[in-house]
Design an enzyme around this catalytic site. Structure first.
Site, mmCIF file in Angstrom:
data_model
loop_
_atom_site.group_PDB
_atom_site.id
_atom_site.type_symbol
_atom_site.label_atom_id
_atom_site.label_comp_id
_atom_site.label_asym_id
_atom_site.label_seq_id
_atom_site.Cartn_x
_atom_site.Cartn_y
_atom_site.Cartn_z
ATOM 1 N N ASP A 219 -5.360 -2.567 -3.455
ATOM 2 C CA ASP A 219 -4.479 -2.385 -2.306
ATOM 3 C C ASP A 219 -3.758 -3.665 -1.883
ATOM 4 O OD1 ASP A 219 -3.696 -1.951 0.617
ATOM 5 O OD2 ASP A 219 -4.445 0.021 0.050
ATOM 6 N N SER B 70 0.839 -1.189 0.000
ATOM 7 C CA SER B 70 0.000 0.000 0.000
ATOM 8 C C SER B 70 0.886 1.256 0.000
ATOM 9 C CB SER B 70 -0.942 -0.040 1.205
ATOM 10 O OG SER B 70 -1.968 0.915 1.087
#
Length: 389
Positions: free
Chosen positions: A212, A42
């Site tokens: 993500d 991320s």
């Protein structure tokens, strides 16, 4: 290893700054990068790649990252104008109300709540991927790995670039992909679900839509181990050792807001997987200590030393003190979701802390991280086998 957390990832830069000051306080000529295997998920994937691209000059690399995080603005990460903030939400509402009757409205369905094209422009200016290849060839770095989650297959993916030819690995709903790390991988890894749009990536001769890298991350430390690490430094944005205290004094009987529900979902994504993996490694290390090395029953495992560096204060609570730094349109959007700090009672702080890309907030996190890390000098020197001075 760099974890996720949106704007909270600024904390990681302060930790890096302190680590280099501890390991090389006198800025010795020829000081080499002490982190040969770098992994990130991320927002942590952005920090990991930013450092890896300048790994030949560790102090300069961290100074560059500090400069970026200390001067960041929300508008550099996602559109903060009224159309950029509320435009997609309006189109979603139109889709729900009239999409059944209009093919045109269905064709215009938004991909996410916010538009993060400014982030792609920012990363394109300061990421130099050719330097990454050079650092690998010049032995300033052994490997870089960043993670993403495939919305197409539901598989957790580790994209890695290494100076060695490694056999790709796979496990339950997770696998590795050898490739050259590019901007699209960073945009995919940092695409918080629903908030930022997914990216289309090439995965072994076909394409998949990916988001993500902290989602479905069943074993966050696993990529570093597969790439050969025996010692792992985890730079987290949450204290995994401190038990959260639940206060019933301010409990409300009203239904949870979208921000509260979203905050718990983000915690599941960014925190719980790593906490479980840390516990698992601790149990395996304890098991291996009591099993003699020269025995047929010893499992094919190795001891992994882990140093976890995390904040001494709640970053989510700090974020609520900086809400007024955000653009007015974004603050209005967060209020609609249920983010509030009225009467000393904070709601939706987790969501706010992920989206608060403002210099006042990120600078405070960097300074907090530096102080937190410098308080553990002896422990850090012992971990890196550095003699105390």
């Amino acid at each position: 290893m760099f974890t996720g957390g949106g704007a909270k990832a600024a904390y990681q830069i302060g930790v890096l700054w302190a680590l280099l000051d501890i390991l090389d306080p006198h800025r010795r000529p020829g000081f080499r990068n002490p982190f040969q295997i770098i992994c990130g998920s991320s927002a942590g994937a952005i920090n990991a790649t930013g450092y890896a691209c300048r790994a030949a000059f560790p102090h300069a690399s961290v100074r560059r990252l500090r400069h970026i995080w200390s001067n960041i603005k929300t508008s550099q990460v996602y559109r903060s104008d009224p159309v950029g903030v509320f435009g997609n939400a309006t189109r979603w509402l139109s889709l729900l109300m009239f999409g059944w009757a209009s093919p045109f409205i269905r064709a215009q369905s938004p991909k996410s709540l916010l538009d993060n094209r400014p982030l792609a422009h920012l990363l394109g200016r300061f990421m130099h991927f050719d330097n990454l290849r050079h650092n690998l060839l010049n032995h300033d770095l052994s490997a870089l790995a960043i993670t993403a989650t495939s919305y197409t297959t539901g598989t957790h993916l580790t994209f890695y670039q290494s100076k060695h030819t490694l056999q790709e690995w796979q496990g339950f709903r997770r696998k590795s992909v050898a490739c050259d790390i590019k901007l699209s991988h960073l945009m995919a890894s940092s695409a918080i679900p629903f908030v930022f749009p997914a990216q289309c990536l090439s995965v072994q001769a076909h394409t998949e839509w990916c988001g993500d890298g902290s989602m479905r991350q069943l074993a966050p430390i696993s990529p570093a181990i597969h790439l050969g690490a025996e010692k792992v430094v985890v730079i987290s944005t949450t204290d995994h050792n401190r038990q959260e205290e639940v206060s019933f004094e301010h409990c409300s009987e009203s239904y949870p807001t979208l921000a509260q529900l979203g905050g718990h979902a983000l915690s599941d994504i960014f925190v719980d997987g790593l906490s479980i993996d840390l516990e698992r490694i601790h149990r395996i290390n304890s098991l291996l200590k009591v099993i003699p090395e020269q025995t047929d029953v010893r499992p094919a495992l190795k001891t992994i030393d882990v140093l976890t560096l995390s904040p001494s204060k709640s970053i989510d609570e700090i974020a609520m003190m900086h809400l007024n730094c955000m653009p007015q349109t974004v603050r209005a959007f967060l209020r609609v979701l249920g983010v509030s700090s009225k009467g000393g009672v904070h709601t939706g702080s987790i969501v706010a802390s992920h989206l608060l890309f403002e210099a006042d907030f990120t600078t405070e996190l960097i300074n907090l991280a530096y102080v937190d890390t410098m308080q553990r000098i002896d422990e850090i020197k012992a971990f890196f086998n550095e003699g105390a001075s």
